[in-house]
Design an enzyme around this catalytic site. Structure first.
Site, PDB file in Angstrom:
ATOM      1  N   ASP A 187       3.537   0.325   9.697  1.00 12.39           N
ATOM      2  CA  ASP A 187       3.627  -0.990   8.886  1.00 12.39           C
ATOM      3  C   ASP A 187       3.495  -2.661  10.143  1.00 12.39           C
ATOM      4  O   ASP A 187       3.862  -2.475  11.369  1.00 12.39           O
ATOM      5  CB  ASP A 187       5.525  -1.203   9.324  1.00 12.39           C
ATOM      6  CG  ASP A 187       6.332  -2.118   7.814  1.00 12.39           C
ATOM      7  OD1 ASP A 187       5.181  -2.503   7.051  1.00 12.39           O
ATOM      8  OD2 ASP A 187       7.332  -2.538   8.377  1.00 12.39           O
ATOM      9  N   HIS A 216      -5.106  -4.548   6.832  1.00 15.55           N
ATOM     10  CA  HIS A 216      -4.953  -3.827   6.038  1.00 15.55           C
ATOM     11  C   HIS A 216      -6.116  -2.314   7.102  1.00 15.55           C
ATOM     12  O   HIS A 216      -6.068  -1.748   7.389  1.00 15.55           O
ATOM     13  CB  HIS A 216      -4.700  -3.254   5.259  1.00 15.55           C
ATOM     14  CG  HIS A 216      -3.462  -3.919   4.545  1.00 15.55           C
ATOM     15  ND1 HIS A 216      -2.393  -3.900   4.818  1.00 15.55           N
ATOM     16  CD2 HIS A 216      -3.112  -4.879   3.016  1.00 15.55           C
ATOM     17  CE1 HIS A 216      -1.796  -4.144   3.860  1.00 15.55           C
ATOM     18  NE2 HIS A 216      -2.021  -4.523   2.953  1.00 15.55           N
ATOM     19  N   LEU A 232      -5.735  18.633  15.451  1.00 18.81           N
ATOM     20  CA  LEU A 232      -4.648  18.546  15.624  1.00 18.81           C
ATOM     21  C   LEU A 232      -4.018  18.619  13.712  1.00 18.81           C
ATOM     22  O   LEU A 232      -5.514  18.262  12.738  1.00 18.81           O
ATOM     23  CB  LEU A 232      -4.750  16.698  15.420  1.00 18.81           C
ATOM     24  CG  LEU A 232      -4.087  15.348  14.902  1.00 18.81           C
ATOM     25  CD1 LEU A 232      -2.305  15.951  15.875  1.00 18.81           C
ATOM     26  CD2 LEU A 232      -4.577  14.161  14.990  1.00 18.81           C
TER      27      LEU A 232
HETATM   28  C1  IPE Z   1       7.006   1.520   4.588  1.00 16.23           C
HETATM   29  O1  IPE Z   1       5.804  -0.094   4.749  1.00 16.23           O
HETATM   30  C2  IPE Z   1       5.783   2.079   4.039  1.00 16.23           C
HETATM   31  C3  IPE Z   1       4.393   1.928   4.823  1.00 16.23           C
HETATM   32  C4  IPE Z   1       4.337   1.420   5.807  1.00 16.23           C
HETATM   33  C5  IPE Z   1       3.297   2.314   3.490  1.00 16.23           C
HETATM   34  P1  IPE Z   1       7.100  -1.263   4.006  1.00 16.23           P
HETATM   35  O2  IPE Z   1       6.387  -2.466   4.384  1.00 16.23           O
HETATM   36  O3  IPE Z   1       6.344  -0.986   2.760  1.00 16.23           O
HETATM   37  O4  IPE Z   1       8.095  -0.767   3.768  1.00 16.23           O
HETATM   38  P2  IPE Z   1       9.846  -1.842   3.514  1.00 16.23           P
HETATM   39  O5  IPE Z   1       9.436  -1.897   2.380  1.00 16.23           O
HETATM   40  O6  IPE Z   1       9.835  -3.283   4.067  1.00 16.23           O
HETATM   41  O7  IPE Z   1      11.052  -1.074   3.799  1.00 16.23           O
HETATM   42  C1  IPE Z   2       2.274  -1.803   6.011  1.00 15.03           C
HETATM   43  O1  IPE Z   2       2.194  -3.204   6.434  1.00 15.03           O
HETATM   44  C2  IPE Z   2       1.162  -1.944   5.195  1.00 15.03           C
HETATM   45  C3  IPE Z   2       1.063  -0.783   3.678  1.00 15.03           C
HETATM   46  C4  IPE Z   2       2.556  -0.763   3.683  1.00 15.03           C
HETATM   47  C5  IPE Z   2      -0.054  -0.367   2.904  1.00 15.03           C
HETATM   48  P1  IPE Z   2       2.599  -4.218   5.384  1.00 15.03           P
HETATM   49  O2  IPE Z   2       1.422  -5.000   3.975  1.00 15.03           O
HETATM   50  O3  IPE Z   2       3.954  -3.690   5.013  1.00 15.03           O
HETATM   51  O4  IPE Z   2       3.189  -5.360   6.699  1.00 15.03           O
HETATM   52  P2  IPE Z   2       4.122  -6.339   6.862  1.00 15.03           P
HETATM   53  O5  IPE Z   2       5.205  -5.698   6.882  1.00 15.03           O
HETATM   54  O6  IPE Z   2       3.809  -7.017   5.393  1.00 15.03           O
HETATM   55  O7  IPE Z   2       3.995  -7.019   7.775  1.00 15.03           O
HETATM   56 MG    MG Z   3       5.663  -3.340   5.426  1.00 19.37          MG
END
Ligand code: IPE
Ligand code: IPE
Ligand code: MG
Length: 236
Positions: free
Chosen positions: A12, A29, A123
């Site tokens: 995240d 991403h 792994l």
């Molecule tokens: C969790 O992150 C999902 C992934 C990292 C793939 P999110 O960014 O979607 O989670 P929330 O919405 O902040 O809980």
């Molecule tokens: C996690 O990063 C990746 C996915 C959920 C695909 P985010 O896109 O949720 O990044 P933030 O939380 O907005 O910074």
């Molecule tokens: Mg996120």
């Protein structure tokens, strides 16, 4: 000293990483993809048995369509391009989630990655894509209910072990260490059953900035934890 067999990472913070630089979220991403490549390599070198990574949640479909589409394209491209390196590193890739709901491109490339690495002995990389912990539990419940309806199984024969063996990855050990970069103190529907007794490590480091040293710091913190599994402190 306990060593973590199964580490799970909620990847995240990509969006915030990009936002801090005035870049579009997709740039975050793309950078997150590089972090994953680094951490898969490091995990193999460290000798981890299983690494589970959260790539796309069953709730992430709620994002703007353009971001969802771009992520799907990224999954397809990344799985195809990284496959030779996974082979070289002897990584056995698996995929968890409702794959049938993905567009054909990423679905096929993820399936190919799993198929073509299934005999590798290094792994185990468990990629969660269109994954939800609640959905996984529902899917397991349906599988067992179907067996009961077919007369193959009695409801009272369903116990914890049988339920665990009905999940997406029945042969993997439970998660020892759950790492969440990006600082959020939540689980966001990742591996709900499997993290029952996982140690949780949250770091403010955003996923695109996550380095091998951050993984090592999490593993070192894990080794200092006292896991009790319900016992009294210090009890053997
Ligand atoms: C969790 O992150 C999902 C992934 C990292 C793939 P999110 O960014 O979607 O989670 P929330 O919405 O902040 O809980
Ligand atoms: C996690 O990063 C990746 C996915 C959920 C695909 P985010 O896109 O949720 O990044 P933030 O939380 O907005 O910074
Ligand atoms: Mg996120």
């Amino acid at each position: 000293m306990a060593v973590a067999r199964h580490v799970a990472i909620i990847m995240d913070g990509n969006g915030r990483w990009a936002q801090e630089r005035g870049l579009p979220r997709m740039a975050g991403h793309a950078e997150g993809r590089k972090a994953m490549k680094r951490i898969v390599r490091a995990s193999g070198e460290i000798g981890l048995e299983v690494l589970s990574v959260y790539a796309f949640s069953s709730e992430n479909w709620a994002r703007p369509q353009a971001e969802v589409d771009a992520l799907m394209a990224l999954f397809e491209q990344a799985t195809r391009e990284e496959l030779p390196e996974l082979q070289e590193q002897n990584v056995q890739a698996r995929v968890s989630g409702r794959l049938h709901e993905l567009p054909p491109g990423p679905r096929q490339s993820l399936l190919d990655m799993a198929e073509q690495t299934k005999h590798n002995t290094g792994l185990i990389l468990n990629v969660a894509c269109n994954y939800g912990g609640q959905a996984e539990i529902v899917d397991a419940a349906q599988k067992l209910a179907r067996r009961c309806a077919d007369g193959e199984l009695k409801p009272e024969e369903i116990d914890r072990d049988l339920f665990a063996r009905s999940l997406y990855q029945p042969d993997l050990p439970p998660v020892d260490l759950l790492i969440r970069p990006g600082g959020e103190m939540r689980v966001s529907n990742f591996l709900l059953w499997e993290i029952a007794y996982a140690e949780i490590y949250v770091t403010p480091v955003l996923w695109p900035d996550f380095q091998r040293e951050h993984l090592e710091a999490a593993l070192a913190a894990f080794e200092k934890r006292e896991r009790r599994f319900g016992k009294a402190p210090g009890q053997t």
